[in-house]
Scaffold this motif. Structure first.
Motif, PDB file in Angstrom:
ATOM      1  N   UNK A 246       0.861  -1.183   0.000  1.00 59.65           N
ATOM      2  CA  UNK A 246       0.000   0.000   0.000  1.00 59.65           C
ATOM      3  C   UNK A 246       0.892   1.227   0.000  1.00 59.65           C
ATOM      4  N   UNK A 247       0.633   2.140  -0.926  1.00 63.19           N
ATOM      5  CA  UNK A 247       1.462   3.342  -1.045  1.00 63.19           C
ATOM      6  C   UNK A 247       0.959   4.437  -0.116  1.00 63.19           C
ATOM      7  N   UNK A 248       1.913   5.252   0.353  1.00 62.52           N
ATOM      8  CA  UNK A 248       1.538   6.472   1.062  1.00 62.52           C
ATOM      9  C   UNK A 248       1.574   7.595   0.031  1.00 62.52           C
ATOM     10  N   UNK A 249       1.013   8.718   0.375  1.00 60.86           N
ATOM     11  CA  UNK A 249       1.064   9.885  -0.519  1.00 60.86           C
ATOM     12  C   UNK A 249       2.517  10.152  -0.928  1.00 60.86           C
ATOM     13  N   UNK A 250       2.800  10.339  -2.217  1.00 59.25           N
ATOM     14  CA  UNK A 250       4.137  10.734  -2.670  1.00 59.25           C
ATOM     15  C   UNK A 250       5.200   9.673  -2.471  1.00 59.25           C
ATOM     16  N   UNK A 251       4.782   8.424  -2.270  1.00 60.42           N
ATOM     17  CA  UNK A 251       5.723   7.338  -2.015  1.00 60.42           C
ATOM     18  C   UNK A 251       6.586   7.045  -3.247  1.00 60.42           C
TER      19      UNK A 251
END
Ligand code: TXA
Ligand code: MG
Length: 334
Positions: A246-251
């Motif tokens: 799962x990506x975080x913002x701006x990952x």
């Protein structure tokens, strides 16, 4: 049991449209003689057996490769027949009235009618009334409650279309009833009513906010990975074969390396779509209900492409988004 011919497995699983004349009766007859039928519910497809036939239920564990310690939900066709299987406290009436038929499973003390194999030896039983017309018609035609876990191999992504079931369980069960796509798309919320304050054991199709409107107080499960209260809480579950994160913002991991084949599970249409080998959008309009309904089918499609890895954008953690993020976290646990 699967039949074989010169060592080759023969495909003996029949696929019937649930609206075909005679389909429900045929399915009910299989259940009544101890066979297994995959059937649609509004949440995901279930793998059904006569809840009071221990041998049939034993086969459910076998074909799903499910650990025997993981109890199975008993499905009924009306609130009136629920007390045959469980002892419901007073507060259950308001919950049934608001959420049944629908994606709410209630865990209550069991009656002697329920064989121990269904509840994995627990003295409680999980009961729900599904909302799909084919599920209700099947339970009514069989004239008995149907024990059914999700119709997938244990730990894998749950099926929301008949062909997802066929891909995992063909040749292991008698019949798949095709009732189209499941409208809710994530499993039922499992709520324990065994103590004075009701407790969520698994998030699902009924969001906690909706439960709070009916219940004074609401608690969350305190189960641990080693001792889960509901084995659906096992950290690694709903797993794709392709690793997912799962990506975080701006990952930075969002950027596939040159030549790397990465699939994206996006919440809404993404800006950077062209970087990915495949993109699935859960909801073009940013609607959590639509996202839940698309979640497992999107994961099945991405997983079938044999990509190197999958990444997912998080969805807002409210309403059905709570259950979606729960499934994505478990899918991403390695
Ligand atoms: O939407 C659904 O709930 C679908 C459809 C087919 O009805 N069924 C489903 O079943 O998701 P399954 O077996 O995949 O998940 C049932 C969950 C498991 O986490 C199990 O541990 C929990 O319910 N459960 C069942 N009986 C229980 C009990 N007596 N106490 C605590 N948890 C229980
Ligand atoms: Mg399941």
């Amino acid at each position: 049991m699967a039949r074989t011919f010169r060592g080759q497995a023969l495909n003996t699983t029949k696929l019937l449209n649930a609206t075909n004349p005679g389909a429900i009766e045929e399915a009910a007859a299989i259940i009544c003689r101890g066979g297994l039928v995959a059937f649609p519910t509004e949440t995901v497809y279930g793998l059904g057996a006569d809840a009071c036939n221990p041998l049939a239920v034993a086969r459910v564990f076998e074909v799903k490769e499910r650990p025997r310690m993981d109890p199975i939900i008993v499905h009924v066709a009306d609130p009136e027949s629920a007390p045959l299987y469980g002892r419901f406290p007073e507060q259950a009436a308001a919950l049934m009235c608001r959420f049944w038929p629908g994606p709410l499973t209630l865990v209550v003390p069991k009656t002697d009618v329920v064989p121990p194999i269904v509840t994995a030896g627990l003295d409680t039983v999980a009961i729900r009334m599904p909302a799909h017309p084919a599920a209700l018609a099947l339970i009514r035609a069989a004239g008995r409650a149907i024990a059914a876990p999700s119709a997938n191999v244990f730990g894998h992504v749950s099926p929301t279309e008949a062909h997802h079931v066929a891909a995992q369980l063909s040749n292991r069960i008698e019949l798949i009833l095709d009732g189209g796509r499941c409208a809710v798309g994530v499993e039922s919320t499992v709520l324990s009513l065994t103590e004075s304050v009701p407790r969520i054991l698994r998030t699902g199709g009924v969001p906690p906010e909706a439960l709070r409107e009916v219940l004074g107080a609401l608690a969350w499960s305190t189960g641990t990975q080693d001792r889960p209260e509901a084995p659906g809480q096992l950290m690694r579950h709903y797993a794709t074969r392709t690793p997912l994160e799962i990506l975080e913002e701006g990952d930075l991991r969002a950027k596939p390396r040159p030549g790397e084949r990465v699939g994206l599970l996006a919440w809404v249409p993404p800006k950077e779509a062209e970087r990915y080998a495949a993109v699935e959008v859960l909801s073009p309009s940013g609607d959590l209900r639509e996202a839940a309904a698309n979640l497992f089918a999107a994961l099945h499609r991405l997983d079938s492409l044999l990509l190197e890895r999958l990444v997912a954008h998080p969805v807002p953690e409210q309403g059905l988004g709570i259950a979606i993020m729960d499934r994505l976290r478990r899918c991403s646990a390695r």
